[in-house]
Scaffold this motif. Structure first.
Motif, mmCIF file in Angstrom:
data_model
loop_
_atom_site.group_PDB
_atom_site.id
_atom_site.type_symbol
_atom_site.label_atom_id
_atom_site.label_comp_id
_atom_site.label_asym_id
_atom_site.label_seq_id
_atom_site.Cartn_x
_atom_site.Cartn_y
_atom_site.Cartn_z
ATOM 1 N N ASN A 1 0.827 -1.211 0.000
ATOM 2 C CA ASN A 1 0.000 0.000 0.000
ATOM 3 C C ASN A 1 0.862 1.262 0.000
ATOM 4 O O ASN A 1 0.930 1.994 0.987
ATOM 5 C CB ASN A 1 -0.924 -0.031 1.226
ATOM 6 N N TYR A 2 1.519 1.515 -1.132
ATOM 7 C CA TYR A 2 2.374 2.695 -1.240
ATOM 8 C C TYR A 2 1.557 3.928 -1.613
ATOM 9 O O TYR A 2 0.491 3.824 -2.223
ATOM 10 C CB TYR A 2 3.482 2.450 -2.265
ATOM 11 N N PHE B 1 6.471 4.730 -6.288
ATOM 12 C CA PHE B 1 6.871 3.435 -5.751
ATOM 13 C C PHE B 1 6.454 2.277 -6.663
ATOM 14 O O PHE B 1 6.607 1.113 -6.290
ATOM 15 C CB PHE B 1 6.259 3.239 -4.361
ATOM 16 N N ASP C 1 6.068 -2.733 -7.449
ATOM 17 C CA ASP C 1 4.778 -3.430 -7.444
ATOM 18 C C ASP C 1 4.858 -4.899 -7.846
ATOM 19 O O ASP C 1 4.089 -5.725 -7.354
ATOM 20 C CB ASP C 1 3.786 -2.712 -8.368
ATOM 21 N N LYS D 1 0.083 1.218 4.914
ATOM 22 C CA LYS D 1 1.227 1.790 4.209
ATOM 23 C C LYS D 1 2.514 1.484 4.968
ATOM 24 O O LYS D 1 2.576 1.679 6.183
ATOM 25 C CB LYS D 1 1.062 3.307 4.079
ATOM 26 N N VAL E 1 10.931 2.121 3.292
ATOM 27 C CA VAL E 1 11.368 1.203 2.245
ATOM 28 C C VAL E 1 12.890 1.222 2.236
ATOM 29 O O VAL E 1 13.511 2.282 2.388
ATOM 30 C CB VAL E 1 10.838 1.646 0.859
ATOM 31 N N ASN F 1 4.712 12.358 1.945
ATOM 32 C CA ASN F 1 3.980 11.088 1.995
ATOM 33 C C ASN F 1 4.213 10.318 3.290
ATOM 34 O O ASN F 1 3.734 9.193 3.438
ATOM 35 C CB ASN F 1 4.385 10.218 0.801
ATOM 36 N N ILE G 1 6.904 8.800 4.611
ATOM 37 C CA ILE G 1 7.563 7.514 4.419
ATOM 38 C C ILE G 1 9.053 7.758 4.200
ATOM 39 O O ILE G 1 9.443 8.752 3.583
ATOM 40 C CB ILE G 1 6.940 6.738 3.227
ATOM 41 N N VAL H 1 12.833 6.340 2.744
ATOM 42 C CA VAL H 1 13.372 5.448 1.716
ATOM 43 C C VAL H 1 14.892 5.400 1.864
ATOM 44 O O VAL H 1 15.562 6.429 1.742
ATOM 45 C CB VAL H 1 13.006 5.917 0.292
#
Length: 596
Positions: A192-193, A198, A202, A289, A293, A319, A321, A323
């Motif tokens: 759930n990005y 991203f 997938d 989410k 990552v 967002n 998040i 990375v």
């Protein structure tokens, strides 16, 4: 000769130097005949012969000449096929020309033995790709049908051939792992990005279950980590190209966080070692989410760097998040680069949520007839945190009713609903040095470990030490100590001494001094902000405010805050130092813990 079968070709296979990876979707070979005529076996067979030829091995004397012909190679292949079910004298009559291999049965038997060893020296992975069939709903059956059956098949084929060559049964059977060292069930699953940035991730399969056969031994190209992880202002996923067939995702529970860790198959031994360190996320976790990552082994051509530092992370504040990214290079082929980037991302997220991260070990100890007492020992790598706790476990084994590991290396401090300071962990496993471990600790857990670079300085093991439920319980903190490994104990420097106030404590904890043990590229007395280069220095102002707040709360709540001199960095005290600190710690716990 029977024609080549395709029993192992419902998926694909890959050879990477000393690694073999088999991807299957529904079945592997179910008979020795299928195995001996499968494409992966034939490729491996030719690889073995080439390795003998490069060395001009005397084992090649089973042929008429060491410069064997293609016809002889095919003749040997056919001979092995029938030796699986027939004795040597019958095969010699059945397969025209095969009698040449039986001139010296001892040599021929040794050829087979070394062929088997050549296979076992490979690092071997079987990935069960669950595309149309939810193998993850019946993992035991899947592993039994696909991974365990392959192990038994390889071993029985080897034994059948040897027994038919020699005409004898072995007197001693060694049940070594002859199939895969690691098995995994992986699903095609879109996490759930937040947006299309991203989307390159997938189509990468997500690991849902793992089967390992410990103890496993890996030698990695590098065995030390250097430097810090640097913040960059661009998403490492921008412009990156990843072949989904060459990558896997390990979705990890890191404390309360979900971090999706992506690694290339050529680094699979490092990627799957995570299964002994971080809890694998469950179905419910994957509905939300990811908090971060991590692309471990990113293609060099698109890797980012800042001031020459290629181990980088991006804070996607829009967002919410993180990375992280480390390029595909041998210098980063060390488990420390996997673990510490993950913990860096964890620490930053926890700070932004108002928690104080710590680099340290936390345990809750229950002595006989005493209430549980929780000790948090902070300090840098090699400071003696884990060693002192393990020494305590050994010297007080008859007095300790229970010892629960809350955090082995990293965690965070929070305030619970009752206003009490509590600690949380991140890992249910430990990445531990063999150099300074008590022998009982290492040997008692050896059957569960993943061992890395055992013949080198900074040899390490990855081993489970606690449960995810324990690290997430929110355990009240009774004592906070700084692990001082550089000062000798004397009349002016006791093993454990208490700080009078938060300012004095912060001066020592903030300095973060340690006598480096060579676990990274640093040596001698080193100072790092709060002995934690994994997040706090990159977000210094945020961390400083949290540190002052939480340390003042420690003193407000009358938590014992001090330092413990482990002497682990002092030559000659590597073993005695932790024992002395453990003895002093035991005395303090008995004094401070209330009666049950």
């Amino acid at each position: 000769m029977k024609k080549k079968n395709h029993a192992m070709e419902n998926g694909s296979y890959h050879f990477y130097s000393d690694k073999f990876i088999l991807r299957v979707s529904n079945r592997v070979c179910i008979s020795s005949e299928e195995l001996l005529t499968s494409e992966p076996f034939l490729k491996f067979y030719y690889s073995y012969l080439e390795s003998l030829k490069r060395k001009q091995s005397p084992l090649l004397n089973i042929f008429s000449t060491k410069d064997y012909s293609e016809d002889e190679v095919k003749l040997l292949q056919e001979t092995l096929y029938y030796l699986n079910s027939l004795q040597a004298d019958k095969v010699a009559k059945l397969v025209d020309g095969s009698e040449i291999f039986f001139r010296d049965t001892l040599l021929f038997n040794e050829f087979i033995e070394q062929f088997y060893n050549y296979w076992r020296r490979m690092h071997r992975l079987v990935i069960c790709d669950s595309v149309f069939d939810r193998m993850d709903q019946r993992p035991y059956r899947t592993f039994n049908d696909l991974v365990e059956s392959l192990m038994h098949l390889v071993r029985s084929t080897y034994r059948n051939i040897q027994e038919n060559i020699t005409g004898k049964h072995p007197k001693i059977y060694r049940q070594v792992s002859a199939g895969a060292e690691i098995g995994a069930i992986a699903l095609p699953m879109k996490l759930n990005y937040p947006n299309s940035s991203f989307s390159v991730l997938d189509d990468i399969f997500v690991i849902r279950q793992v089967l390992i056969y410990p103890p496993m031994i890996f030698n990695t190209p590098n065995n030390k980590r250097k430097g810090q992880f640097a913040r960059i202002d661009r998403n490492p996923l921008d412009g990156i190209k990843l072949d989904p067939k060459e990558w896997l995702c390990y979705p990890a529970r890191v404390g309360p966080l979900l971090i999706a860790i992506y690694f290339p198959l050529s680094f699979f031994e490092l990627g799957f070692s995570l299964s002994n360190l971080f809890e694998l996320a469950d179905e419910n976790d994957l509905q939300r989410k990811p908090d971060a990552v991590y692309i471990y082994g990113a293609p060099e051509e698109t890797s980012l760097s800042v001031d020459g530092n290629e181990t980088v992370f991006f804070d996607d504040e829009k967002n919410n998040i993180m990375v992280g990214s480390v390029p595909f290079k041998n210098e980063y082929a060390y488990f420390g680069y996997l673990k510490k980037m993950i913990l860096t991302l964890h620490n930053i997220i926890r700070m932004k949520d108002g928690y104080l991260p710590f680099h340290g070990a936390m345990v809750q100890i229950t002595m006989r007839n005493k209430k549980p007492f929780s000790v948090l020992i902070m300090g840098d790598s090699g400071a003696g945190k884990s060693e002192s706790i393990e020494a305590l476990r050994l010297i007080a084994s008859d007095e300790i009713e229970d010892l629960m590991v809350v955090a082995d290396d990293m965690g965070s401090i929070a305030v619970n609903e009752q206003g009490r300071l509590v600690g949380y962990g991140t890992e249910m496993g430990a990445f531990v040095r063999l150099d300074d471990l008590q022998s009982g600790y290492a040997l008692g857990q050896i059957d569960r470990t993943i061992i890395m670079n055992p013949d080198q300085v900074n040899a390490r093991v990855v081993m489970p030490v606690t449960r995810y439920e324990y690290i997430m319980a929110g355990t009240p903190i009774d004592c906070v100590l700084y692990a001082n490994n550089y000062e000798a104990v004397d009349k002016d420097h006791p093993i454990i001494d208490r700080f009078a106030n938060a300012k004095d404590a912060l001066n020592v904890f903030r300095r973060g001094a340690v006598m480096s043990k060579g676990t990274t590229t640093t040596k001698g007395l080193v100072e790092n902000y709060f002995a934690n280069i994994f997040g706090p220095p990159q977000y210094h102002d945020l961390h400083e405010g949290l540190a002052q707040k939480y340390f003042q709360k420690m003193f407000d709540q009358n938590i014992y805050v001090g330092q413990m001199r482990t002497q682990l960095g002092i030559p000659g005290s590597e073993q005695t130092g932790p024992k002395q600190s453990a003895t002093a710690l035991l005395q303090m716990i008995n004094e401070k813990a209330g009666d049950a």
